[in-house]
Design an enzyme around this catalytic site. Structure first.
Site, PDB file in Angstrom:
ATOM      1  N   ARG A  46     -13.098  -4.891  -6.270  1.00  0.00           N
ATOM      2  CA  ARG A  46     -12.764  -5.372  -4.926  1.00  0.00           C
ATOM      3  C   ARG A  46     -14.046  -5.451  -4.091  1.00  0.00           C
ATOM      4  NH1 ARG A  46      -8.532  -2.314  -0.977  1.00  0.00           N
ATOM      5  NH2 ARG A  46     -10.239  -0.838  -1.047  1.00  0.00           N
TER       6      ARG A  46
ATOM      7  N   TYR B 202     -10.620   2.579  10.846  1.00  0.00           N
ATOM      8  CA  TYR B 202     -11.864   2.919  10.125  1.00  0.00           C
ATOM      9  C   TYR B 202     -12.282   1.861   9.119  1.00  0.00           C
ATOM     10  CZ  TYR B 202      -8.361   4.944   6.883  1.00  0.00           C
ATOM     11  OH  TYR B 202      -7.276   5.145   6.069  1.00  0.00           O
ATOM     12  N   LYS B 203     -11.536   0.751   9.049  1.00  0.00           N
ATOM     13  CA  LYS B 203     -11.900  -0.326   8.126  1.00  0.00           C
ATOM     14  C   LYS B 203     -12.781  -1.317   8.885  1.00  0.00           C
ATOM     15  CE  LYS B 203      -8.082   0.844   5.132  1.00  0.00           C
ATOM     16  NZ  LYS B 203      -6.657   0.723   4.811  1.00  0.00           N
TER      17      LYS B 203
ATOM     18  N   ASP C 246       1.975  -3.804   9.195  1.00  0.00           N
ATOM     19  CA  ASP C 246       0.819  -2.943   8.955  1.00  0.00           C
ATOM     20  C   ASP C 246      -0.412  -3.862   8.928  1.00  0.00           C
ATOM     21  OD1 ASP C 246      -1.230  -1.360   7.895  1.00  0.00           O
ATOM     22  OD2 ASP C 246       0.159  -0.171   6.668  1.00  0.00           O
TER      23      ASP C 246
ATOM     24  N   PHE D  92       0.860  -1.187   0.000  1.00  0.00           N
ATOM     25  CA  PHE D  92       0.000   0.000   0.000  1.00  0.00           C
ATOM     26  C   PHE D  92       0.899   1.241   0.000  1.00  0.00           C
ATOM     27  CE2 PHE D  92      -2.616   3.271   2.015  1.00  0.00           C
ATOM     28  CZ  PHE D  92      -3.696   3.245   1.162  1.00  0.00           C
TER      29      PHE D  92
HETATM   30  C1  LIG Z   1      -5.886   1.837   4.603  1.00  0.00           C
HETATM   31  C2  LIG Z   1      -4.436   1.643   4.796  1.00  0.00           C
HETATM   32  C3  LIG Z   1      -3.655   2.648   5.383  1.00  0.00           C
HETATM   33  C4  LIG Z   1      -4.294   3.955   5.736  1.00  0.00           C
HETATM   34  O1  LIG Z   1      -3.408   4.932   6.121  1.00  0.00           O
HETATM   35  P1  LIG Z   1      -3.975   6.361   6.564  1.00  0.00           P
HETATM   36  O2  LIG Z   1      -2.825   7.009   7.200  1.00  0.00           O
HETATM   37  O3  LIG Z   1      -5.140   6.121   7.461  1.00  0.00           O
HETATM   38  O4  LIG Z   1      -4.457   7.059   5.333  1.00  0.00           O
HETATM   39  C5  LIG Z   1      -2.322   2.393   5.620  1.00  0.00           C
HETATM   40  N1  LIG Z   1      -1.771   1.206   5.266  1.00  0.00           N
HETATM   41  C6  LIG Z   1      -2.497   0.227   4.674  1.00  0.00           C
HETATM   42  C7  LIG Z   1      -1.854  -1.062   4.310  1.00  0.00           C
HETATM   43  C8  LIG Z   1      -3.839   0.440   4.410  1.00  0.00           C
HETATM   44  O5  LIG Z   1      -4.559  -0.514   3.819  1.00  0.00           O
END
Ligand SMILES: *Cc1c(COP(=O)(O)O)cnc(C)c1O
Length: 412
Positions: free
Chosen positions: A371, A222-223, A197, A127
């Site tokens: 997705r 938030y997921k 992560d 990501f």
């Molecule tokens: C959604 C996600 C993020 C989100 O990072 P933010 O700082 O909240 O924008 C980070 N890493 C991964 C792997 C994600 O899927």
């Protein structure tokens, strides 16, 4: 095996041990929400808690609320609630800032104690915020080198020059899941540390960071945790590493005695030192409410349901004869993936737009991936059945109309 009917799905919902959890969520009735892996749904508890904190605490008790209602301790209080979801000790988790910022906080602090080692390794195709943040760190500390390697090359890339490996447990596109304990072991054998992560794992996949002796973790609230858009994120540091990990973002609330207002920084003990500034209390209130839904739940029950829903989706897609157009871009073995599925389609963007217009909300990831996320707390088996019916319809329409001919023209 005969075709699976909608009635079969209704029966599965009756037998579902998590079926009562759906009532905790405020969901629009005309929507099948398959994007809880990107923004989790609203819980009644979160809405209620925000209202209460806003009117009674902020409105009524004003600044007294920092102590009276424990506002000042929210990063630790909510960290304690997340700890059991990731297999961490209660005091080893802090809720603060965003996942991106927490990633920088840990990687930069780890860089301070790296000794002679210079390399950070991450997966190519991770990501993007992860490599971007690490590139920023490498720009700031010139003798650090960021190496991005293919998934299968991670094992042989970790060497005596590596101080940190940064990996996303469940890949945001493919949903491919690393074997967290064995990769952690491998990284440790090379004398390096690992930062996981967990953004696409927490709340959907059982995790045991303590058993794996993982060094560091960050993740998103938030997921699957449904903490609300932009909810504060979490960070984890293994207990025995905490006292030697010196923050680079050394803000006043991470000071040992913030209200002494001294001129020089001196880190608080434990995770508190990784606090930077004042916590966004209303955002914490939403997350606080959302987390109450997880209390007393077995992560295994969530995982079983998530696997059942994603398996059902694949089976129905295959039974509908969509397998030729929709190529599964996630591992077929459920044990090797998280809680979402990606399918490649040559005109994926258009197809997803059509699904969304019919109330089936997934998302599109360039270049060609549809997705679908399977949040186990609020989705029913019938939702999956209905979603695949609409998907079947839209693929048929796409074949018969403009989409297909445009795609054919592009091929010839
Ligand atoms: C959604 C996600 C993020 C989100 O990072 P933010 O700082 O909240 O924008 C980070 N890493 C991964 C792997 C994600 O899927």
């Amino acid at each position: 095996m005969g075709a699976i009917s909608r009635q079969d799905c209704e029966r599965l919902d009756v037998d579902d041990p998590l079926s009562s959890m759906r009532a905790a969520f405020q969901l629009p009735s005309d929507t099948i929400y398959l994007d809880g892996n990107s923004l989790g749904a609203l819980t009644y508890a979160a809405a209620h808690r925000v209202q209460e904190v806003m009117t009674r605490q902020w409105g009524g008790d004003l600044i007294k609320s920092w102590n009276l209602h424990g506002w000042i301790d929210l990063p630790a209080t909510l960290g304690r609630r997340i700890a059991p979801l990731i297999g961490a000790l209660a005091d080893d988790v802090l809720v603060a800032d965003s996942t991106s910022v927490n990633l920088f906080k840990i990687a930069s602090a780890a860089a301070r104690s790296r000794g002679a080692r210079r390399k950070i390794i991450t997966e190519r195709g991770n990501f993007p915020t992860d490599p971007y943040i690490l590139q920023g760190l490498a720009g700031l500390v010139p003798d650090i080198e960021l190496v991005q390697v293919a998934r299968d090359d991670i094992g042989r890339s970790v060497d005596e020059n590596t101080f940190l490996v940064v990996l996303t447990h469940v890949h945001y596109q493919s949903a491919e899941m690393f074997d967290l304990p064995s990769i952690t072991r491998l990284v440790h054998q090379a004398g390096a540390k690992i930062l996981w992560d967990l953004s696409h794992s927490v709340g959907a996949v059982p995790l045991d960071l303590a058993a794996a002796r993982a060094d560091f973790a960050v993740g998103c609230c938030y997921k699957y945790l449904n903490g609300g858009p932009g909810a504060p994120a979490f960070m984890y540091v293994r207990h025995d590493l905490q006292e030697t990990l010196e923050p680079v973002l050394s803000g006043w609330l991470g000071h040992a005695r913030p209200f002494d207002f001294q001129d020089d920084y001196s880190p608080a003990s434990g995770m508190t030192r990784h606090r930077c500034g004042t916590p966004p209390v209303l955002a914490f209130a939403a997350l606080d409410g959302a987390l109450s839904v997880f209390e007393g739940l077995e992560m295994k029950a969530l995982r079983d349901k998530s696997v059942a829903l994603s398996e059902l989706f694949i089976q129905l897609v295959e039974a509908a004869g969509l397998g030729t157009e929709l190529a599964l871009a996630s591992p077929r073995n459920a044990m090797q993936r998280g809680s979402h599925l990606s399918f490649a389609h040559e005109d994926g963007y258009t197809l997803m737009q059509r699904l969304i217009s019919r109330g089936v909300i997934g998302d599109f990831r360039a270049p060609n991936l549809l997705r679908f996320g399977f949040a186990p707390l609020y989705l029913r088996h019938v939702d999956i059945w209905d979603a695949v019916e609409i998907l079947r319809d839209e693929v048929r329409r796409w074949r018969e109309t403009g989409g297909a001919s445009i795609a054919r023209m592009a091929v010839t």
